[in-house]
Design a protein around this motif. Structure first.
Motif, PDB file in Angstrom:
ATOM      1  N   MET A 144      -1.482 -19.774 -36.357  1.00 14.02           N
ATOM      2  CA  MET A 144      -1.302 -20.871 -35.737  1.00 14.02           C
ATOM      3  C   MET A 144      -1.359 -20.327 -34.364  1.00 14.02           C
ATOM      4  O   MET A 144      -0.869 -19.374 -33.946  1.00 14.02           O
ATOM      5  N   ALA A 145      -2.135 -21.267 -33.638  1.00 17.43           N
ATOM      6  CA  ALA A 145      -2.257 -20.965 -32.124  1.00 17.43           C
ATOM      7  C   ALA A 145      -1.283 -21.160 -31.292  1.00 17.43           C
ATOM      8  O   ALA A 145      -0.509 -22.084 -31.704  1.00 17.43           O
ATOM      9  N   THR A 146      -1.216 -20.401 -30.322  1.00 16.44           N
ATOM     10  CA  THR A 146      -0.030 -20.520 -29.338  1.00 16.44           C
ATOM     11  C   THR A 146      -0.624 -21.063 -27.951  1.00 16.44           C
ATOM     12  O   THR A 146      -1.675 -20.435 -27.506  1.00 16.44           O
ATOM     13  N   GLY A 147      -0.040 -21.900 -27.421  1.00 16.42           N
ATOM     14  CA  GLY A 147      -0.423 -22.442 -25.905  1.00 16.42           C
ATOM     15  C   GLY A 147       0.614 -22.044 -24.988  1.00 16.42           C
ATOM     16  O   GLY A 147       1.902 -22.097 -25.390  1.00 16.42           O
ATOM     17  N   THR A 148       0.176 -22.027 -23.785  1.00 21.19           N
ATOM     18  CA  THR A 148       1.136 -21.791 -22.515  1.00 21.19           C
ATOM     19  C   THR A 148       1.238 -23.090 -21.881  1.00 21.19           C
ATOM     20  O   THR A 148       0.340 -23.688 -21.501  1.00 21.19           O
ATOM     21  N   VAL A 149       2.317 -23.614 -21.726  1.00 19.28           N
ATOM     22  CA  VAL A 149       2.588 -24.839 -21.024  1.00 19.28           C
ATOM     23  C   VAL A 149       3.547 -24.613 -19.788  1.00 19.28           C
ATOM     24  O   VAL A 149       4.376 -23.957 -19.713  1.00 19.28           O
ATOM     25  N   GLN A 150       2.846 -25.277 -18.539  1.00 15.61           N
ATOM     26  CA  GLN A 150       3.813 -24.957 -17.213  1.00 15.61           C
ATOM     27  C   GLN A 150       4.783 -26.072 -17.395  1.00 15.61           C
ATOM     28  O   GLN A 150       4.442 -27.338 -17.695  1.00 15.61           O
ATOM     29  N   VAL A 151       6.057 -26.037 -17.047  1.00 15.25           N
ATOM     30  CA  VAL A 151       7.067 -26.968 -16.831  1.00 15.25           C
ATOM     31  C   VAL A 151       7.750 -27.010 -15.731  1.00 15.25           C
ATOM     32  O   VAL A 151       7.722 -26.064 -14.962  1.00 15.25           O
ATOM     33  N   ARG A 152       7.810 -28.466 -15.007  1.00 16.38           N
ATOM     34  CA  ARG A 152       8.562 -28.662 -13.831  1.00 16.38           C
ATOM     35  C   ARG A 152       9.651 -29.556 -14.032  1.00 16.38           C
ATOM     36  O   ARG A 152       9.543 -30.522 -14.811  1.00 16.38           O
ATOM     37  N   PHE A 153      10.679 -28.979 -13.266  1.00 16.55           N
ATOM     38  CA  PHE A 153      12.073 -29.790 -13.340  1.00 16.55           C
ATOM     39  C   PHE A 153      11.927 -30.488 -11.879  1.00 16.55           C
ATOM     40  O   PHE A 153      11.730 -29.727 -10.651  1.00 16.55           O
TER      41      PHE A 153
END
Lengths: 148, 84
Positions: B1-10
């Motif tokens: 299964m492919a993995t992705g990187t997500v930028q998270v902002r709070f």
């Protein structure tokens, strides 16, 4: 177009932005920081934003208003940083050939802005405390009109 | 299964709870915003205090929690908005 400012909102500048010879009605709305004596007094509100998204969201909602009231000219400023009691946190001007469109477009922009802009406020109390405001959940910010 | 990187902002109170304004998380893609919420609540100690169903935006647009998230997307968690 910059909708966000850390300086006081200048109403005459908003009006000048929408003024046009074909416009016979201009409606201006100001949202101002109000005191809440029942909560120990509010001296000001510190506004913060996800600025890039707030600008993008304002672009979208102004485009919606211009589509719905095509001849209406609109200008908006939202203030960020510390806004003392009685000063404006948001200013909207809407000019149209006739008053109905000016009133309706102005109302649309403030109602959508309140629902959609990623902007937050921290209420600064007279006793030195500071509280994040949740318009839906905290009685302290419910006005006499019983809204959030 | 492919993995992705997500930028998270709070933002605002959520940034205070999380103890940071930005982070990056890896998720199995295709993912949803709800997957990112779960991942963030597990990965960052303070973020466990975030609601299970926060307001969220993907790439600066309001979305529902079942909205898709792809590699490289930015997911923002938004406390109840209070502009105007």
């Amino acid at each position: 177009m910059t909708y966000l400012t850390r300086d006081p909102i200048v109403v005459s500048a908003l009006i000048a932005e929408v003024a046009a010879p074909q416009c016979g009605g201009t409606c201006v709305f100001l949202g101002t920081v109000r005191d809440a004596p029942q909560d120990g007094g509010v001296t000001g509100i510190e506004y913060s934003a996800y600025e890039a998204m707030a600008v993008a969201e304002l672009d979208r909602l102004l485009a919606e208003a211009r589509k719905r009231w095509p001849e209406t000219r609109l200008a908006v400023r939202h203030r960020l940083g510390l806004v003392p009691t009685e000063e404006a946190s948001i200013g909207i001007a809407a000019a149209a050939p006739h008053r109905t469109a000016a009133f309706e477009a102005c109302r649309y922009v403030i109602e959508e802005a309140k629902k959609r802009l990623p902007i937050w406020k921290k209420e600064l109390r007279a006793d030195g405390t500071a509280l994040w405001v949740d318009p839906a959940g905290r009685p302290a910010v419910v006005g006499p009109e019983g809204t959030p | 299964m492919a993995t992705g990187t997500v930028q998270v902002r709070f933002f605002a109170r959520y940034a205070e709870l999380a103890g940071c304004e930005t982070t990056a998380v890896s998720v199995a893609v295709p993912a949803t915003v709800a997957d990112v919420v779960r991942q963030v609540r597990e990965a960052i100690p303070g973020a466990a205090l975030l609601p299970e169903r926060p307001l969220a935006a993907v790439n600066m647009r309001h979305v529902r929690l079942d909205a898709p998230v792809n590699d490289g997307d930015e997911v923002a968690f938004l406390p109840p908005v209070a502009g105007g």
